[in-house]
Design a protein around this motif. Structure first.
Motif, PDB file in Angstrom:
ATOM      1  N   VAL A   1      86.289  14.572  45.242  1.00  0.00           N
ATOM      2  CA  VAL A   1      86.159  15.524  46.344  1.00  0.00           C
ATOM      3  C   VAL A   1      85.308  14.932  47.460  1.00  0.00           C
ATOM      4  O   VAL A   1      85.672  15.000  48.644  1.00  0.00           O
ATOM      5  N   ALA A   2      84.182  14.323  47.105  1.00  0.00           N
ATOM      6  CA  ALA A   2      83.317  13.724  48.123  1.00  0.00           C
ATOM      7  C   ALA A   2      84.055  12.645  48.899  1.00  0.00           C
ATOM      8  O   ALA A   2      83.970  12.571  50.136  1.00  0.00           O
ATOM      9  N   ASP A   3      84.797  11.811  48.189  1.00  0.00           N
ATOM     10  CA  ASP A   3      85.539  10.727  48.852  1.00  0.00           C
ATOM     11  C   ASP A   3      86.677  11.269  49.709  1.00  0.00           C
ATOM     12  O   ASP A   3      86.927  10.770  50.816  1.00  0.00           O
ATOM     13  N   ALA A   4      87.389  12.285  49.207  1.00  0.00           N
ATOM     14  CA  ALA A   4      88.513  12.850  49.960  1.00  0.00           C
ATOM     15  C   ALA A   4      88.033  13.541  51.225  1.00  0.00           C
ATOM     16  O   ALA A   4      88.681  13.450  52.283  1.00  0.00           O
ATOM     17  N   VAL A   5      86.907  14.236  51.143  1.00  0.00           N
ATOM     18  CA  VAL A   5      86.340  14.890  52.331  1.00  0.00           C
ATOM     19  C   VAL A   5      86.062  13.860  53.414  1.00  0.00           C
ATOM     20  O   VAL A   5      86.383  14.060  54.598  1.00  0.00           O
ATOM     21  N   GLN A   6      85.501  12.727  52.995  1.00  0.00           N
ATOM     22  CA  GLN A   6      85.190  11.674  53.973  1.00  0.00           C
ATOM     23  C   GLN A   6      86.460  10.977  54.458  1.00  0.00           C
ATOM     24  O   GLN A   6      86.635  10.750  55.661  1.00  0.00           O
ATOM     25  N   ARG A   7      87.351  10.645  53.546  1.00  0.00           N
ATOM     26  CA  ARG A   7      88.559   9.901  53.909  1.00  0.00           C
ATOM     27  C   ARG A   7      89.458  10.692  54.854  1.00  0.00           C
ATOM     28  O   ARG A   7      90.010  10.140  55.813  1.00  0.00           O
ATOM     29  N   LEU A   8      89.610  11.987  54.593  1.00  0.00           N
ATOM     30  CA  LEU A   8      90.553  12.812  55.345  1.00  0.00           C
ATOM     31  C   LEU A   8      89.884  13.678  56.408  1.00  0.00           C
ATOM     32  O   LEU A   8      90.575  14.395  57.139  1.00  0.00           O
ATOM     33  N   GLY A   9      88.551  13.627  56.476  1.00  0.00           N
ATOM     34  CA  GLY A   9      87.839  14.433  57.465  1.00  0.00           C
ATOM     35  C   GLY A   9      87.962  15.927  57.214  1.00  0.00           C
ATOM     36  O   GLY A   9      88.094  16.717  58.145  1.00  0.00           O
ATOM     37  N   LEU A  10      87.910  16.335  55.940  1.00  0.00           N
ATOM     38  CA  LEU A  10      88.045  17.752  55.603  1.00  0.00           C
ATOM     39  C   LEU A  10      86.793  18.517  55.996  1.00  0.00           C
ATOM     40  O   LEU A  10      85.669  18.013  55.875  1.00  0.00           O
ATOM     41  N   GLY A  11      86.989  19.750  56.452  1.00  0.00           N
ATOM     42  CA  GLY A  11      85.865  20.567  56.866  1.00  0.00           C
ATOM     43  C   GLY A  11      86.171  22.042  56.736  1.00  0.00           C
ATOM     44  O   GLY A  11      87.147  22.445  56.060  1.00  0.00           O
ATOM     45  N   PRO A  12      85.390  22.900  57.391  1.00  0.00           N
ATOM     46  CA  PRO A  12      85.551  24.359  57.252  1.00  0.00           C
ATOM     47  C   PRO A  12      86.927  24.873  57.651  1.00  0.00           C
ATOM     48  O   PRO A  12      87.357  25.935  57.175  1.00  0.00           O
ATOM     49  N   ASP A  13      87.628  24.171  58.523  1.00  0.00           N
ATOM     50  CA  ASP A  13      88.944  24.615  58.965  1.00  0.00           C
ATOM     51  C   ASP A  13      90.085  24.052  58.115  1.00  0.00           C
ATOM     52  O   ASP A  13      91.261  24.320  58.398  1.00  0.00           O
ATOM     53  N   SER A  14      89.747  23.283  57.100  1.00  0.00           N
ATOM     54  CA  SER A  14      90.769  22.651  56.262  1.00  0.00           C
ATOM     55  C   SER A  14      91.201  23.595  55.142  1.00  0.00           C
ATOM     56  O   SER A  14      90.534  24.585  54.826  1.00  0.00           O
ATOM     57  N   PHE A  15      92.316  23.250  54.531  1.00  0.00           N
ATOM     58  CA  PHE A  15      92.838  24.008  53.398  1.00  0.00           C
ATOM     59  C   PHE A  15      93.319  23.023  52.350  1.00  0.00           C
ATOM     60  O   PHE A  15      94.111  22.118  52.647  1.00  0.00           O
ATOM     61  N   VAL A  16      92.828  23.192  51.106  1.00  0.00           N
ATOM     62  CA  VAL A  16      93.169  22.294  50.005  1.00  0.00           C
ATOM     63  C   VAL A  16      93.778  23.109  48.872  1.00  0.00           C
ATOM     64  O   VAL A  16      93.260  24.171  48.500  1.00  0.00           O
ATOM     65  N   VAL A  17      94.882  22.624  48.334  1.00  0.00           N
ATOM     66  CA  VAL A  17      95.519  23.257  47.178  1.00  0.00           C
ATOM     67  C   VAL A  17      95.509  22.265  46.019  1.00  0.00           C
ATOM     68  O   VAL A  17      95.831  21.083  46.206  1.00  0.00           O
ATOM     69  N   GLU A  18      95.128  22.735  44.843  1.00  0.00           N
ATOM     70  CA  GLU A  18      95.286  21.907  43.647  1.00  0.00           C
ATOM     71  C   GLU A  18      96.313  22.556  42.733  1.00  0.00           C
ATOM     72  O   GLU A  18      96.229  23.747  42.418  1.00  0.00           O
ATOM     73  N   VAL A  19      97.278  21.759  42.309  1.00  0.00           N
ATOM     74  CA  VAL A  19      98.303  22.211  41.373  1.00  0.00           C
ATOM     75  C   VAL A  19      97.844  21.846  39.962  1.00  0.00           C
ATOM     76  O   VAL A  19      97.358  20.742  39.727  1.00  0.00           O
ATOM     77  N   ALA A  20      98.013  22.792  39.022  1.00  0.00           N
ATOM     78  CA  ALA A  20      97.472  22.621  37.674  1.00  0.00           C
ATOM     79  C   ALA A  20      95.961  22.455  37.753  1.00  0.00           C
ATOM     80  O   ALA A  20      95.382  21.483  37.276  1.00  0.00           O
ATOM     81  N   SER A  21      95.329  23.449  38.354  1.00  0.00           N
ATOM     82  CA  SER A  21      93.895  23.381  38.681  1.00  0.00           C
ATOM     83  C   SER A  21      92.995  23.697  37.505  1.00  0.00           C
ATOM     84  O   SER A  21      91.770  23.661  37.634  1.00  0.00           O
ATOM     85  N   ASN A  22      93.580  24.042  36.365  1.00  0.00           N
ATOM     86  CA  ASN A  22      92.845  24.275  35.122  1.00  0.00           C
ATOM     87  C   ASN A  22      91.735  25.310  35.365  1.00  0.00           C
ATOM     88  O   ASN A  22      91.974  26.342  35.975  1.00  0.00           O
ATOM     89  N   ASP A  23      90.525  25.040  34.901  1.00  0.00           N
ATOM     90  CA  ASP A  23      89.473  26.058  34.974  1.00  0.00           C
ATOM     91  C   ASP A  23      88.616  25.945  36.231  1.00  0.00           C
ATOM     92  O   ASP A  23      87.493  26.460  36.261  1.00  0.00           O
ATOM     93  N   GLY A  24      89.145  25.271  37.250  1.00  0.00           N
ATOM     94  CA  GLY A  24      88.409  25.137  38.512  1.00  0.00           C
ATOM     95  C   GLY A  24      87.445  23.978  38.546  1.00  0.00           C
ATOM     96  O   GLY A  24      86.613  23.878  39.453  1.00  0.00           O
ATOM     97  N   TYR A  25      87.572  23.050  37.595  1.00  0.00           N
ATOM     98  CA  TYR A  25      86.654  21.917  37.464  1.00  0.00           C
ATOM     99  C   TYR A  25      86.538  21.106  38.754  1.00  0.00           C
ATOM    100  O   TYR A  25      85.493  20.533  39.057  1.00  0.00           O
ATOM    101  N   LEU A  26      87.629  21.003  39.539  1.00  0.00           N
ATOM    102  CA  LEU A  26      87.638  20.220  40.780  1.00  0.00           C
ATOM    103  C   LEU A  26      87.394  21.099  42.002  1.00  0.00           C
ATOM    104  O   LEU A  26      86.553  20.784  42.849  1.00  0.00           O
ATOM    105  N   LEU A  27      88.107  22.205  42.087  1.00  0.00           N
ATOM    106  CA  LEU A  27      88.016  23.029  43.292  1.00  0.00           C
ATOM    107  C   LEU A  27      86.636  23.654  43.478  1.00  0.00           C
ATOM    108  O   LEU A  27      86.256  24.008  44.599  1.00  0.00           O
ATOM    109  N   LYS A  28      85.877  23.801  42.398  1.00  0.00           N
ATOM    110  CA  LYS A  28      84.545  24.383  42.560  1.00  0.00           C
ATOM    111  C   LYS A  28      83.670  23.525  43.474  1.00  0.00           C
ATOM    112  O   LYS A  28      82.781  24.046  44.155  1.00  0.00           O
ATOM    113  N   HIS A  29      83.971  22.217  43.529  1.00  0.00           N
ATOM    114  CA  HIS A  29      83.209  21.350  44.434  1.00  0.00           C
ATOM    115  C   HIS A  29      83.581  21.618  45.889  1.00  0.00           C
ATOM    116  O   HIS A  29      82.755  21.427  46.788  1.00  0.00           O
TER     117      HIS A  29
END
Length: 411
Positions: free
Chosen positions: A86-114
């Protein structure tokens, strides 16, 4: 299986036949032990036209994933892997408050919670009812659905297109490769990104990781076959990373074909490695079955000889891959009286097929076994540290893959 699920070819060649086993996540409750268990062939073949390795789609995702026993957050190293991504993707893609991220097969939120912690808008799409509920309880917005083109279109219509779509350890889990890929394309913005992590067939073959062949994994990718799979849904590969996760994975960075730039040099580098390993010709697969048979013989020999010496061996972990290993080797409670797992969902249950009891991890400290057979060998570094306490009584760790190794741990 008569046709390749990606290209439709009938030119399918056998790689390894592991017999028939129950689905690897169909853990049994105590009152189910006298019931019959369904078992399905586990026969890996490779298409000699597109080189996608695959097993027959004998069970449906709905049978496996509507209720699921795997919770990602119980692996400390996997949660850290997600945080770093998540930290690397935010920097690589310039993600911020106006961005939208979807995770498929997101399980128990282990990634999206970040992403929630960073106040970046996100949504998980998770088919398992129980696991998705755990994600929502943790504050991660989660939709309980399987991804298909219609799902992707509905999410896009309600929430807008995604700047980033993440699909970690799911691209192997869907029999409809083309439909799933079209679902990814429906989710992602026309100038967005898709990141997919999936086990690399190259390391599976090189490191003898045959226990990762199970009914949840319908196909096994090289970069070459992944390029063709992505193209089936209108996506193009632009970069690839080699990862140590799950014994060796690839992270595929893709974009809509209309905006994709020329692939980064890393793509050509990995394609060259795959070709050099013979994975685009049948000769590259010829010796795999013999190496699989040796793992079985070596592990059984160790367990039988330990039993003959009066030494105790118990298991650590109850992952899906462990059940492929246990059933292929014919290991039963006389050789492995129990295994332990950090996931409370599995406590008091029994492994499919082998019927080995699953207990809390604290049991190891009570019984002080001579050996602990580590079934999630892909977490080797994490577990050598976690299980260092067995040094107090001279206990040792046993890793069955890529070849049998016995490790003396340090305090």
């Amino acid at each position: 299986m008569t046709r390749c699920r990606l290209c439709g070819s009938t030119a399918l060649a056998s790689v390894v036949d592991l017999g028939a086993t129950p689905p690897c996540e169909s853990f049994l409750a105590a009152d189910e032990l006298d019931r019959a268990e369904p078992a399905y062939p586990l026969h890996l073949r490779v298409c000699t036209d597109c080189w996608l390795a695959q097993i027959p789609p004998l069970i449906t995702p709905e049978e496996t994933f509507t209720q699921y026993a795997y919770f990602s957050s119980y692996s400390t190293s996997w949660v850290e892997h997600a945080r770093t991504f998540v930290a690397d993707a935010v920097q690589r893609l310039g993600l911020g408050p106006d961005s939208f991220v979807v995770e498929v097969a997101s399980n128990d939120g282990y990634l999206l919670k970040h992403l929630v912690d960073r106040e970046i808008r996100c949504l998980g799409i998770e088919p398992s009812v129980n696991v998705g509920a755990a994600a929502r309880d943790a504050g991660v917005p989660t939709l309980t659905e399987f991804l298909a083109p219609a799902t992707g279109a509905a999410v896009r219509a309600e929430h807008g297109p995604a700047d980033l779509v993440v699909a970690n350890n799911v691209y192997a889990h869907i029999p409809d490769v083309v439909g799933f890929t079209r679902g990814l394309r429906a989710l992602v913005a026309d100038d967005g990104w898709v990141s997919i992590e999936v086990q690399h067939l190259l390391t599976l073959m090189e490191e003898n990781q045959y226990d990762t062949i199970y009914h949840e994994h319908f196909q096994y990718y090289t970069v070459a076959s992944a390029i063709r799979a992505l193209a089936s849904g209108g996506l193009a590969l632009v970069d690839v990373e080699l990862l140590p996760t799950h014994g060796g994975s690839i992270r595929l960075w893709a974009r809509p074909a209309e905006v994709a730039a020329d692939p980064a040099p890393a793509v050509a580098d990995v394609l060259a490695r795959e070709k050099a390993a013979g994975l685009q010709e049948l000769s590259g697969y010829a010796e795999f079955s013999a190496r699989v048979a040796k793992v079985r013989r070596d592990l059984l020999r160790f367990l039988i000889e330990a039993a003959d010496r009066g030494e105790t061996v118990v298991g650590y972990g109850a992952p899906g891959k462990g059940n492929t290993l246990l059933n292929h080797c014919g290991i039963r409670p006389d050789l492995l009286p129990y295994t332990v797992d950090r996931n409370p969902y599995k406590h008091g249950r029994f492994t499919p097929g082998a019927r080995i009891p699953i207990l809390p991890p604290e049991r190891i400290g009570v019984d002080k076994p001579d050996y602990v057979l580590v079934l999630p060998w892909n977490l080797r570094a994490e577990l050598v540290e976690q299980l260092s306490f067995i040094h107090a009584w001279g206990g040792r760790l046993v890793f069955p893959i890529p070849e049998l190794s016995i490790v003396e741990v340090k305090p």
